[in-house]
Motif scaffolding. Structure first.
Motif, mmCIF file in Angstrom:
data_model
loop_
_atom_site.group_PDB
_atom_site.id
_atom_site.type_symbol
_atom_site.label_atom_id
_atom_site.label_comp_id
_atom_site.label_asym_id
_atom_site.label_seq_id
_atom_site.Cartn_x
_atom_site.Cartn_y
_atom_site.Cartn_z
ATOM 1 N N PRO A 235 0.829 -1.213 0.000
ATOM 2 C CA PRO A 235 0.000 0.000 0.000
ATOM 3 C C PRO A 235 0.862 1.261 0.000
ATOM 4 O O PRO A 235 2.001 1.243 0.477
ATOM 5 N N VAL A 236 0.292 2.349 -0.502
ATOM 6 C CA VAL A 236 1.050 3.615 -0.568
ATOM 7 C C VAL A 236 0.157 4.800 -0.207
ATOM 8 O O VAL A 236 -0.974 4.904 -0.666
ATOM 9 N N TRP A 237 0.684 5.664 0.668
ATOM 10 C CA TRP A 237 0.134 7.006 0.885
ATOM 11 C C TRP A 237 1.327 7.902 1.161
ATOM 12 O O TRP A 237 2.453 7.400 1.321
ATOM 13 N N LEU A 238 1.134 9.215 1.202
ATOM 14 C CA LEU A 238 2.272 10.126 1.318
ATOM 15 C C LEU A 238 2.038 11.188 2.372
ATOM 16 O O LEU A 238 0.956 11.789 2.423
ATOM 17 N N MET A 239 3.044 11.414 3.205
ATOM 18 C CA MET A 239 2.935 12.498 4.173
ATOM 19 C C MET A 239 2.784 13.822 3.417
ATOM 20 O O MET A 239 3.476 14.045 2.422
ATOM 21 N N ARG A 240 1.882 14.661 3.884
ATOM 22 C CA ARG A 240 1.528 15.943 3.246
ATOM 23 C C ARG A 240 0.962 15.741 1.847
ATOM 24 O O ARG A 240 1.197 16.556 0.955
ATOM 25 N N GLN A 241 0.192 14.624 1.684
ATOM 26 C CA GLN A 241 -0.352 14.359 0.348
ATOM 27 C C GLN A 241 -1.351 15.424 -0.089
ATOM 28 O O GLN A 241 -1.531 15.647 -1.287
ATOM 29 N N ALA A 242 -2.017 16.059 0.885
ATOM 30 C CA ALA A 242 -2.845 17.226 0.559
ATOM 31 C C ALA A 242 -1.997 18.433 0.906
ATOM 32 O O ALA A 242 -1.554 18.557 2.039
ATOM 33 N N GLY A 243 -1.762 19.304 -0.030
ATOM 34 C CA GLY A 243 -0.918 20.446 0.322
ATOM 35 C C GLY A 243 -0.548 21.290 -0.884
ATOM 36 O O GLY A 243 -1.105 21.125 -1.971
ATOM 37 N N ARG A 244 0.426 22.143 -0.646
ATOM 38 C CA ARG A 244 0.694 23.245 -1.580
ATOM 39 C C ARG A 244 1.204 22.841 -2.953
ATOM 40 O O ARG A 244 1.210 23.653 -3.866
ATOM 41 N N TYR A 245 1.659 21.577 -3.142
ATOM 42 C CA TYR A 245 2.109 21.171 -4.479
ATOM 43 C C TYR A 245 0.910 20.927 -5.400
ATOM 44 O O TYR A 245 1.096 20.798 -6.606
ATOM 45 N N LEU A 246 -0.294 20.834 -4.841
ATOM 46 C CA LEU A 246 -1.475 20.565 -5.669
ATOM 47 C C LEU A 246 -2.196 21.869 -6.020
ATOM 48 O O LEU A 246 -2.645 22.590 -5.123
ATOM 49 N N PRO A 247 -2.373 22.159 -7.327
ATOM 50 C CA PRO A 247 -3.069 23.398 -7.696
ATOM 51 C C PRO A 247 -4.499 23.447 -7.139
ATOM 52 O O PRO A 247 -4.968 24.502 -6.731
ATOM 53 N N GLU A 248 -5.151 22.277 -7.060
ATOM 54 C CA GLU A 248 -6.531 22.270 -6.529
ATOM 55 C C GLU A 248 -6.552 22.605 -5.040
ATOM 56 O O GLU A 248 -7.516 23.157 -4.524
ATOM 57 N N TYR A 249 -5.442 22.278 -4.311
ATOM 58 C CA TYR A 249 -5.344 22.668 -2.900
ATOM 59 C C TYR A 249 -5.195 24.187 -2.795
ATOM 60 O O TYR A 249 -5.888 24.846 -2.012
ATOM 61 N N LEU A 250 -4.309 24.751 -3.614
ATOM 62 C CA LEU A 250 -4.073 26.195 -3.557
ATOM 63 C C LEU A 250 -5.348 26.975 -3.871
ATOM 64 O O LEU A 250 -5.623 28.010 -3.253
ATOM 65 N N ALA A 251 -6.162 26.417 -4.788
ATOM 66 C CA ALA A 251 -7.425 27.088 -5.151
ATOM 67 C C ALA A 251 -8.370 27.123 -3.949
ATOM 68 O O ALA A 251 -8.972 28.163 -3.650
ATOM 69 N N ILE A 252 -8.471 26.003 -3.222
ATOM 70 C CA ILE A 252 -9.386 25.975 -2.064
ATOM 71 C C ILE A 252 -8.838 26.841 -0.928
ATOM 72 O O ILE A 252 -9.589 27.506 -0.223
ATOM 73 N N ARG A 253 -7.507 26.812 -0.744
ATOM 74 C CA ARG A 253 -6.945 27.630 0.329
ATOM 75 C C ARG A 253 -7.220 29.115 0.059
ATOM 76 O O ARG A 253 -7.522 29.887 0.970
#
Ligand code: 1CP
Length: 355
Positions: free
Chosen positions: A23-41
């Motif tokens: 299995p795989v998940w990533l620390m800080r997987q939701a965050g500033r590298y995602l344009p959709e995150y920056l839009a919501i922030r």
């Protein structure tokens, strides 16, 4: 817990049961590298307005799940919600990280700290957990979290991020009793907070000890490890939280893995300075291991990302008990396409080396 969550790759790997692929998940997987995150922030106005709004926190939690098909989700929140709820006045200055209006330096300030009620001051967190659990695909586990008492205390005493930890080190070596009083309050607040996240719908919890490695081995045992052990022991003593796996992560704590495994936790997060195969020989028969790709690899091209992911998977070797992750959070400047490459590399590895 329903059967599809119980049988998910992440939960199985945490129990060290065989899985068809890692299995795989990533620390800080939701965050500033995602344009959709920056839009919501931007829509929310600030990080704290985003984190304290359950609907928006839910939306950003799900963004990386929807985009990459990861095997676990982590609550979108922060380790500094507890001191904020204790009344320290958390704020973020652009480009400068977290800051507190009222840092904690004296006996009176420690004595006056209240342990926040997760159903009251931190209600926005448990509301977010319930909503995220409802919105997530039913086979994707949700990880709740808190900071280690030591790591959270560094921010509370220093008043923000620190390079040398001079103010808190002065407290450690001049007023150890005061330091312990603060850490014990934080440990008790963390137990209540994690239990509330579990009750609201989290399937596993993780304690982030980002700054434990600022301590010597003896100070680490006395000022960080003992309070993480307190959290694990309290969760394992309570019938309502006992069956929920607990992961501990001390960044830079590779030489302390045996002691960390001795806390009775279920899994250890490893940073990229450790060799997974060696870590497994030391503690892998007791706990699951999570990690440990250098987040900097995501600055490489697709071939590099694939090769380095396969190197990490090979270093763990055959057998159960590995959860793929980075050795620390994703850097804000990373191209999300490299995360797509990372997930594809973890998926393709199962076909190369059958576990
Ligand atoms: O500008 C922004 O949008 C804010 C950046 C940000 C984000 C995305 C902060 C401020 N916190 C978060 C979310 C967050 N923080 C999560 C959930 C999301 C996920 O993992 O996908 C988690 C688990 C944390 C945990 C956290 N916060 C830690 C421990 C883990 C780690 O990364 O070491 C620490 C040390 C913090 C403090 C903090 N909060 C935010 C920042 C930028 C920092 C680090 C500051 C520093 O380096 O001292």
């Amino acid at each position: 817990m329903n059967k599809s969550l119980h049988d998910s790759l992440f939960m199985k790997a945490l129990r060290r049961e065989p899985v068809p692929r890692t299995p795989v998940w990533l620390m800080r997987q939701a965050g500033r590298y995602l344009p959709e995150y920056l839009a919501i922030r931007k829509k929310a106005g600030s990080f704290m307005q985003l984190a304290t709004n359950p609907e928006l926190a839910c939306e950003v939690t799900l963004q990386p799940i929807n985009r990459f098909g990861l095997d676990a989700s982590i609550l979108f929140s922060d380790i500094l919600t507890i001191p904020d709820a204790m009344g320290l006045g958390l704020y973020f200055e652009t480009g400068e990280g977290p800051k507190f209006e009222r840092p904690i330096r004296s006996q009176k300030e420690v004595d006056d700290l209240i342990i926040p009620d997760p159903g009251d001051e931190l209600r926005y967190v448990t509301d977010a957990v319930s909503l995220i659990r409802k919105e997530l695909p039913e086979n994707v586990p949700l990880i709740g979290f808190c900071g280690s008492p030591w790591t959270v205390a560094t921010y509370m005493v220093e008043g923000g991020s620190s390079r040398n930890f001079s103010i808190i080190k002065a407290m450690v070596f001049q007023q150890p009793q005061l330091m312990h009083a603060l850490l014990l309050k934080l440990a008790n607040a963390s137990v209540a907070y994690l239990a509330a996240q579990i009750e609201a719908g989290a399937q596993a919890v993780m304690v982030f000890d980002t700054w434990g490695s600022s301590l010597s081995t003896s100070s680490y045992k006395e000022f960080s490890l003992v309070y993480m052990r307190h959290i694990v022991a309290a969760l394992k003593a309570d019938p309502t939280t006992r069956d929920t796996p607990v992961l501990l992560f001390t960044k830079g704590g590779g030489h302390w893995l045996e002691m960390m495994a001795d806390t009775g936790c279920d899994g250890l997060g490893l940073d990229w300075t450790c060799d997974l195969g060696q870590a497994r020989e030391r503690v892998g028969n007791r706990v699951a291991l999570q990690g440990n790709l250098d987040p900097g690899v995501l600055y490489g091209d697709t071939g590099t990302v694939t090769r380095e992911c396969h190197r990490v998977l090979k270093s763990f070797g055959n057998g159960p008990g590995h959860i793929f992750n980075l050795g620390h959070g994703i850097h804000p400047g990373v191209d999300p396409e490299r995360v797509t490459d990372l997930v594809a590399a973890v998926h393709s590895f199962a076909a190369i080396e059958t576990k």
